[in-house]
Design a protein around this motif. Structure first.
Motif, PDB file in Angstrom:
ATOM      1  N   UNK A   1       0.814  -1.217   0.000  1.00 55.75           N
ATOM      2  CA  UNK A   1       0.000   0.000   0.000  1.00 55.75           C
ATOM      3  C   UNK A   1       0.849   1.269   0.000  1.00 55.75           C
ATOM      4  N   UNK A   2       2.136   1.140   0.323  1.00 57.39           N
ATOM      5  CA  UNK A   2       3.001   2.322   0.366  1.00 57.39           C
ATOM      6  C   UNK A   2       4.446   1.894   0.171  1.00 57.39           C
ATOM      7  N   UNK A   3       5.174   2.708  -0.598  1.00 56.39           N
ATOM      8  CA  UNK A   3       6.603   2.443  -0.783  1.00 56.39           C
ATOM      9  C   UNK A   3       7.353   3.769  -0.844  1.00 56.39           C
ATOM     10  N   UNK A   4       8.444   3.813  -0.123  1.00 57.16           N
ATOM     11  CA  UNK A   4       9.345   4.959  -0.120  1.00 57.16           C
ATOM     12  C   UNK A   4      10.747   4.392  -0.279  1.00 57.16           C
ATOM     13  N   UNK A   5      11.559   5.043  -1.087  1.00 57.92           N
ATOM     14  CA  UNK A   5      12.918   4.543  -1.227  1.00 57.92           C
ATOM     15  C   UNK A   5      13.919   5.686  -1.306  1.00 57.92           C
TER      16      UNK A   5
END
Length: 164
Positions: A155-159
């Motif tokens: 539901x969420x991705x940050x990189x």
């Protein structure tokens, strides 16, 4: 009595293995690893298979996915995307690239709170585009997986990017 010990020992080992296999943290790790395997685009992959990358990746995604990217990429992305939009974008990228490689995920942490899992990992990513130099590096990813209907969905991705 001695003839019952081997089957009992075997059943205990099978039970322990199944208990470990179905631990929520291990299920989420497998789900994330399968997503990365599905998202890969080998250089030898045909056009039809490349076109199917997006819908196959979409099977791992919630209806809406929040995205947080590094600063130099962030201005080009919206805060969230519908799963079908991401599937179309990913299929287009897969058709137009030479290859996409997502290898050696190293899970740093998996924290589960009910139906939400927060995952932090490092992964070696390479995207070779035809008109640019390859985009590559070790990525630090923070992912949120949710389990609304008996299956974990991203539901969420940050990189953030690191140098090799």
């Amino acid at each position: 009595m001695k003839k019952f010990l081997p089957p009992i020992a075997f059943l205990i080992l099978v039970g322990l293995f199944l208990g470990w296999w179905f631990l929520p943290a291990n299920v989420v790790k497998r789900r994330a690893s399968n997503l990365f395997d599905t998202a890969q685009v080998p250089a030898t992959m045909g056009e039809l298979a490349r076109s199917s990358r997006g819908p196959k990746v979409a099977e791992y995604l919630s209806e809406y996915i929040a995205i947080g990217a590094p600063e130099h990429v962030d201005g080009r992305l919206r805060e969230s995307y519908h799963r079908d939009d991401l599937a179309g974008i990913y299929s287009a990228v897969a058709r137009g690239c030479r290859r996409i490689s997502l290898e050696q995920p190293e899970f740093e942490s998996v924290q589960i709170d009910g139906t939400t899992a927060k995952v932090r990992l490092r992964i070696d990513a390479i995207a070779e585009l035809p008109s640019r130099r390859p985009v590559d590096g070790i990525q630090i990813m923070d992912m949120v997986w949710e389990k609304p209907e008996n299956q974990w969905k991203l539901s969420s991705i940050t990189w953030t990017e690191t140098h090799r």
